[in-house]
Design a protein around this motif. Structure first.
Motif, PDB file in Angstrom:
ATOM      1  N   SER A 222       0.693  -1.207  -0.054  1.00  0.00           N
ATOM      2  CA  SER A 222      -0.198  -0.024  -0.121  1.00  0.00           C
ATOM      3  C   SER A 222       0.916   1.257   0.018  1.00  0.00           C
ATOM      4  CB  SER A 222      -1.074   0.011   1.277  1.00  0.00           C
ATOM      5  OG  SER A 222      -1.573   1.296   1.258  1.00  0.00           O
ATOM      6  N   SER A 223       0.314   2.300  -0.706  1.00  0.00           N
ATOM      7  CA  SER A 223       1.379   3.756  -0.676  1.00  0.00           C
ATOM      8  C   SER A 223       0.932   4.624   0.055  1.00  0.00           C
ATOM      9  CB  SER A 223       0.999   4.088  -2.083  1.00  0.00           C
ATOM     10  OG  SER A 223      -0.118   4.475  -2.272  1.00  0.00           O
ATOM     11  N   THR A 224      -0.372   4.161   0.890  1.00  0.00           N
ATOM     12  CA  THR A 224      -0.814   5.202   1.930  1.00  0.00           C
ATOM     13  C   THR A 224      -1.350   4.423   3.123  1.00  0.00           C
ATOM     14  OG1 THR A 224      -3.102   5.139   0.995  1.00  0.00           O
ATOM     15  CG2 THR A 224      -1.534   6.987   0.191  1.00  0.00           C
ATOM     16  N   ALA A 225      -1.423   5.212   4.136  1.00  0.00           N
ATOM     17  CA  ALA A 225      -1.947   4.484   5.522  1.00  0.00           C
ATOM     18  C   ALA A 225      -2.232   5.647   6.249  1.00  0.00           C
ATOM     19  CB  ALA A 225      -0.576   3.727   6.079  1.00  0.00           C
ATOM     20  N   THR A 226      -3.333   5.542   7.143  1.00  0.00           N
ATOM     21  CA  THR A 226      -3.886   6.217   8.211  1.00  0.00           C
ATOM     22  C   THR A 226      -4.016   5.952   9.436  1.00  0.00           C
ATOM     23  OG1 THR A 226      -5.961   5.924   7.649  1.00  0.00           O
ATOM     24  CG2 THR A 226      -5.104   7.519   6.244  1.00  0.00           C
ATOM     25  N   ASP A 227      -4.000   6.415  10.672  1.00  0.00           N
ATOM     26  CA  ASP A 227      -4.255   6.212  11.958  1.00  0.00           C
ATOM     27  C   ASP A 227      -4.595   7.332  12.607  1.00  0.00           C
ATOM     28  OD1 ASP A 227      -4.305   4.392  14.179  1.00  0.00           O
ATOM     29  OD2 ASP A 227      -2.117   4.314  14.395  1.00  0.00           O
ATOM     30  N   THR A 228      -5.115   7.111  13.956  1.00  0.00           N
ATOM     31  CA  THR A 228      -5.658   8.146  14.775  1.00  0.00           C
ATOM     32  C   THR A 228      -4.911   7.616  16.060  1.00  0.00           C
ATOM     33  OG1 THR A 228      -7.752   8.536  13.797  1.00  0.00           O
ATOM     34  CG2 THR A 228      -7.282   9.290  15.821  1.00  0.00           C
ATOM     35  N   VAL A 229      -4.112   8.707  16.673  1.00  0.00           N
ATOM     36  CA  VAL A 229      -3.349   8.514  18.147  1.00  0.00           C
ATOM     37  C   VAL A 229      -3.388   9.649  18.585  1.00  0.00           C
ATOM     38  CG1 VAL A 229      -1.007   8.183  18.916  1.00  0.00           C
ATOM     39  CG2 VAL A 229      -1.638   6.873  16.989  1.00  0.00           C
ATOM     40  N   ALA A 230      -4.002   9.704  19.988  1.00  0.00           N
ATOM     41  CA  ALA A 230      -4.238  10.780  20.967  1.00  0.00           C
ATOM     42  C   ALA A 230      -4.832  11.779  20.341  1.00  0.00           C
ATOM     43  CB  ALA A 230      -2.826  11.137  21.295  1.00  0.00           C
ATOM     44  N   GLY A 231      -6.076  11.557  19.608  1.00  0.00           N
ATOM     45  CA  GLY A 231      -6.828  12.345  18.840  1.00  0.00           C
ATOM     46  C   GLY A 231      -6.311  13.122  17.675  1.00  0.00           C
ATOM     47  N   THR A 232      -5.017  12.622  17.304  1.00  0.00           N
ATOM     48  CA  THR A 232      -4.554  13.372  15.975  1.00  0.00           C
ATOM     49  C   THR A 232      -4.587  12.327  14.831  1.00  0.00           C
ATOM     50  OG1 THR A 232      -3.100  14.546  17.548  1.00  0.00           O
ATOM     51  CG2 THR A 232      -2.473  14.272  15.184  1.00  0.00           C
ATOM     52  N   ARG A 233      -5.027  12.904  13.674  1.00  0.00           N
ATOM     53  CA  ARG A 233      -5.223  12.085  12.377  1.00  0.00           C
ATOM     54  C   ARG A 233      -3.908  12.061  11.878  1.00  0.00           C
ATOM     55  NH1 ARG A 233      -9.831   9.301  10.943  1.00  0.00           N
ATOM     56  NH2 ARG A 233      -9.001   9.794   8.811  1.00  0.00           N
ATOM     57  N   LEU A 234      -3.304  10.787  11.533  1.00  0.00           N
ATOM     58  CA  LEU A 234      -2.047  10.557  11.036  1.00  0.00           C
ATOM     59  C   LEU A 234      -2.229   9.994   9.550  1.00  0.00           C
ATOM     60  CD1 LEU A 234      -0.281   8.874  13.885  1.00  0.00           C
ATOM     61  CD2 LEU A 234      -0.555  11.531  13.521  1.00  0.00           C
ATOM     62  N   ALA A 235      -1.264  10.355   8.596  1.00  0.00           N
ATOM     63  CA  ALA A 235      -1.475   9.835   7.475  1.00  0.00           C
ATOM     64  C   ALA A 235      -0.151   9.669   6.959  1.00  0.00           C
ATOM     65  CB  ALA A 235      -2.307  10.705   6.496  1.00  0.00           C
ATOM     66  N   ALA A 236       0.456   8.836   5.962  1.00  0.00           N
ATOM     67  CA  ALA A 236       1.551   8.783   5.327  1.00  0.00           C
ATOM     68  C   ALA A 236       1.479   8.286   4.144  1.00  0.00           C
ATOM     69  CB  ALA A 236       2.714   7.553   6.086  1.00  0.00           C
ATOM     70  N   TYR A 237       2.331   8.890   3.085  1.00  0.00           N
ATOM     71  CA  TYR A 237       2.294   8.862   1.653  1.00  0.00           C
ATOM     72  C   TYR A 237       3.469   8.341   1.087  1.00  0.00           C
ATOM     73  CZ  TYR A 237      -2.159  11.367   2.444  1.00  0.00           C
ATOM     74  OH  TYR A 237      -3.126  11.983   2.886  1.00  0.00           O
ATOM     75  N   ALA A 238       3.678   7.120   0.461  1.00  0.00           N
ATOM     76  CA  ALA A 238       5.058   6.916  -0.056  1.00  0.00           C
ATOM     77  C   ALA A 238       5.010   7.648  -1.377  1.00  0.00           C
ATOM     78  CB  ALA A 238       5.252   5.147  -0.243  1.00  0.00           C
ATOM     79  N   LEU A 239       6.422   8.107  -1.491  1.00  0.00           N
ATOM     80  CA  LEU A 239       6.710   9.053  -2.817  1.00  0.00           C
ATOM     81  C   LEU A 239       7.445   8.182  -3.788  1.00  0.00           C
ATOM     82  CD1 LEU A 239       7.968  11.997  -0.757  1.00  0.00           C
ATOM     83  CD2 LEU A 239       5.713  11.399  -1.261  1.00  0.00           C
ATOM     84  N   GLY A 240       6.837   7.530  -4.538  1.00  0.00           N
ATOM     85  CA  GLY A 240       7.260   6.757  -5.615  1.00  0.00           C
ATOM     86  C   GLY A 240       7.564   5.565  -5.366  1.00  0.00           C
ATOM     87  N   PRO A 241       7.539   4.377  -6.009  1.00  0.00           N
ATOM     88  CA  PRO A 241       7.558   2.863  -5.515  1.00  0.00           C
ATOM     89  C   PRO A 241       9.265   2.718  -5.660  1.00  0.00           C
ATOM     90  CG  PRO A 241       7.095   3.186  -7.930  1.00  0.00           C
ATOM     91  CD  PRO A 241       6.972   4.549  -7.497  1.00  0.00           C
ATOM     92  N   GLY A 242       9.599   2.123  -4.382  1.00  0.00           N
ATOM     93  CA  GLY A 242      10.723   1.565  -4.424  1.00  0.00           C
ATOM     94  C   GLY A 242      11.903   2.688  -3.947  1.00  0.00           C
ATOM     95  N   ARG A 243      11.468   3.869  -3.613  1.00  0.00           N
ATOM     96  CA  ARG A 243      12.563   5.015  -3.413  1.00  0.00           C
ATOM     97  C   ARG A 243      12.751   5.397  -1.846  1.00  0.00           C
ATOM     98  NH1 ARG A 243      10.546   8.528  -7.582  1.00  0.00           N
ATOM     99  NH2 ARG A 243      10.291  10.163  -5.959  1.00  0.00           N
ATOM    100  N   GLY A 244      11.751   4.860  -1.094  1.00  0.00           N
ATOM    101  CA  GLY A 244      12.055   4.908   0.277  1.00  0.00           C
ATOM    102  C   GLY A 244      11.764   6.319   0.833  1.00  0.00           C
ATOM    103  N   PHE A 245      11.272   7.257   0.069  1.00  0.00           N
ATOM    104  CA  PHE A 245      10.939   8.608   0.720  1.00  0.00           C
ATOM    105  C   PHE A 245       9.433   8.302   1.180  1.00  0.00           C
ATOM    106  CE2 PHE A 245      14.485   9.605  -1.720  1.00  0.00           C
ATOM    107  CZ  PHE A 245      15.060  10.843  -0.813  1.00  0.00           C
ATOM    108  N   VAL A 246       9.047   9.239   2.285  1.00  0.00           N
ATOM    109  CA  VAL A 246       7.785   9.078   2.595  1.00  0.00           C
ATOM    110  C   VAL A 246       7.248  10.359   3.141  1.00  0.00           C
ATOM    111  CG1 VAL A 246       5.899   8.206   4.238  1.00  0.00           C
ATOM    112  CG2 VAL A 246       8.120   6.850   3.455  1.00  0.00           C
ATOM    113  N   LEU A 247       6.147  10.874   2.712  1.00  0.00           N
ATOM    114  CA  LEU A 247       5.611  12.171   3.503  1.00  0.00           C
ATOM    115  C   LEU A 247       4.410  11.752   4.669  1.00  0.00           C
ATOM    116  CD1 LEU A 247       4.807  15.028   3.465  1.00  0.00           C
ATOM    117  CD2 LEU A 247       2.855  14.467   1.823  1.00  0.00           C
ATOM    118  N   GLY A 248       4.841  12.187   5.834  1.00  0.00           N
ATOM    119  CA  GLY A 248       4.047  11.947   6.918  1.00  0.00           C
ATOM    120  C   GLY A 248       3.230  13.418   7.397  1.00  0.00           C
ATOM    121  N   VAL A 249       1.980  13.185   7.762  1.00  0.00           N
ATOM    122  CA  VAL A 249       1.187  14.244   7.971  1.00  0.00           C
ATOM    123  C   VAL A 249       0.200  14.046   9.173  1.00  0.00           C
ATOM    124  CG1 VAL A 249      -0.861  15.605   7.520  1.00  0.00           C
ATOM    125  CG2 VAL A 249       0.648  14.906   5.481  1.00  0.00           C
TER     126      VAL A 249
END
Length: 530
Positions: A222-249
């Motif tokens: 999966s290229s994206t994932a979401t979660d909720t921790v301590a009332g905060t919405r979290l999301a992660a986005y893989a930046l291109g296949p196989g490159r290892g860079f990730v945007l976290g929000v």
């Protein structure tokens, strides 16, 4: 933690129940349930079924006049209000609207008690308000919410694009994203370490959870994932296949359109980190700096890629292109460059220019010479192919009109730019998808270039001070004296073409109906530079 979220309600922008209750024309009144400001609805549905569960998608304001409730017929307590409300809640109903006419004079007390017990908002609909009017108001509010969402996304996209064009694009994009979401934006590198971050620093628990979410998407299909921790919405986005860079929000709340905005930032960061990883962006920047500091074009051309290798001189095509409909934008221009195999794209005004490296020339490929329409002419004793050979230059592209220069060395890029411009003008005038600049030997090549240019300047001196006249004469001669095609090529009225050609004839003192005169002027125009 979850990879994807399956909505329990229709994919429409929700509206607040409070906004519906604030409509004076409806006169709705909440009787029980959570505060209206905390309730969102995704639509309105009318049903008089005793069990509406099978017909609800979730998130609706269910409207009923209580036809299925026998209490009005003098049989109080015979209806299972608790079971009825429990089924609505189980189906994901957002609220219940009860009309007090024409069946009931008041909202049944048993219904009020059941809604209060199950936490379902209960709204009284007065006799003067129709259910269709309530439904219409819901759709109007949803339309306004959708328009507001689109406006917010558009503004965010523009802001992120502007940030990506700044000298520090990655930090700028992260700052703009964090500001839009009122949270934290983090770029993680291939090893999971924070490369850059912006926005409010979250607590330790949230920071650790976001880093863990980033590691999850790097090792998962999966290229994206979401979660909720301590009332905060979290999301992660893989930046291109196989490159290892990730945007976290990490954001304290989630608004409609947030996922789209973060996805736009992820695409921009994918492009930026992709260039960083491959080094091509740095090479192009280096080439630009060297040109600005006075380096020769042939010195910086190797930094741009392409070329023929093996010590051969790098050759390039210049392509001028116009879309068949509308005006070019940055996205379509980049797509054209990708189709032609080059990232060196300049989208200015209504013409896109692309610098395309020529493929290596195959040994023994002589025997053909390119014609101006893209076909080939055989040399003496050669076979007569009707299509250009493979690797003969940029090909036609659907939806575009192209003019292609001859393949040239970097020192001749300006001349090739003029060739491509003239080829595009001819392509538009002849309604051809692609026209190549014709480069073949002829009688004119027997004259030394210096003498030919001196003769051309002397012959064309009467019109040399008016560039529009020389350009019009060139286009008119290349199009065999066609007024209409010349007007199309120059984007002027045909009467303007007639006036300019008449002016040329008068200044040159020449009979432009004479083919010998036309030939001599054409040769002169071909050798006129600057």
């Amino acid at each position: 933690m979850q990879e994807t979220a399956v909505p329990s309600a229709p994919p429409t922008p929700p509206v607040s129940l409070a906004a519906l209750l604030s409509r004076d024309d409806l006169g709705l009144r909440q009787i029980t349930g959570p505060p209206a400001g905390e309730v969102t609805i995704h639509g309105a549905h009318t049903s008089e079924m005793s069990d509406p569960y099978p017909y609800l998608l979730g998130g609706e304001l269910l409207l009923t006049a209580g036809v299925h409730i026998p209490e009005a017929a003098g049989r109080p307590g015979s209806f299972d209000f608790d079971g009825y409300v429990a089924r609505i809640v189980a189906a994901g109903g957002a609220a219940l609207g009860f009309g007090v006419a024409p069946v009931h004079d008041t909202v049944p007390a048993g219904l009020v008690a059941a809604c209060e017990q199950h936490g379902l908002p209960l709204v009284e609909v007065p006799p003067r308000t129709t259910f269709s009017g309530v439904a219409r108001a819901v759709w109007q509010l949803m339309a306004r919410a959708r328009l507001s969402e689109l406006r917010r996304i558009t503004e965010a996209q523009q802001g992120l694009a502007a940030a990506a064009s700044r000298p520090d694009p990655v930090p700028s994009v992260l700052r703009r994203l964090a500001g839009r979401l009122e949270g934290r934006a983090v770029l993680y590198g291939p090893e999971g370490a924070e490369i850059a971050a912006a926005g409010r620093e979250p607590g330790d628990e949230v920071r650790r959870a976001l880093a863990e979410l980033a590691r999850f998407v790097t090792g998962h299909p999966s290229s994206t994932a979401t979660d909720t921790v301590a009332g905060t919405r979290l999301a992660a986005y893989a930046l291109g296949p196989g490159r290892g860079f990730v945007l976290g929000v990490a954001a304290p709340h989630r608004e409609s359109g947030d996922h789209t905005i973060a996805s736009v930032a992820a695409v921009l960061l994918s492009l930026l980190t992709g260039e960083h990883q491959s080094g091509t962006g740095a090479a192009r920047s280096s080439a630009l700096v060297r040109l600005l500091l006075g380096a020769r074009r042939e010195e910086v051309a190797p930094l741009l890629g392409g070329g023929e290798g093996d010590g051969a001189v790098t050759r390039w095509y210049v392509v001028h292109a116009r879309p068949d409909t509308g005006a070019p934008d940055a996205v379509s221009a980049s797509a054209l460059g990708a189709a032609l195999g080059s990232p060196l794209v300049d989208a200015a005004d209504d013409v896109v220019r692309v610098l395309v490296p020529a493929p290596p020339r195959a040994e023994g490929s002589g025997g053909v010479r390119p014609e101006g329409d893209g076909s080939v002419r055989p040399e003496a004793g050669a076979a007569a192919p009707r299509k250009p050979p493979a690797g003969s230059g940029p090909a036609a592209q659907p939806g575009w009109t192209l003019g292609v220069s001859a393949p040239v060395a970097p020192a001749e890029w300006p001349a090739a730019d003029a060739q491509a411009a003239r080829a595009l003008a001819r392509a538009r005038a002849t309604r051809s998808a692609l026209v190549r600049h014709a480069e073949r030997p002829g009688f004119a090549d027997l004259v030394p270039p210096g003498e030919a240019e001196a003769h051309a300047r002397a012959l064309l001196a009467p019109i040399g001070g008016v560039p529009a006249l020389a350009e019009t004469l060139r286009a008119w001669l290349s199009l065999h004296g066609s007024w209409d095609r010349t007007a199309v090529a120059l984007s002027v009225h045909r009467n303007t073409v007639r006036q300019r050609i008449a002016r040329c004839a008068a200044l040159l003192g020449a009979d432009l109906d004479d083919p010998d005169v036309r030939m001599e002027l054409w040769f002169a125009l071909r050798h006129l530079r600057g």
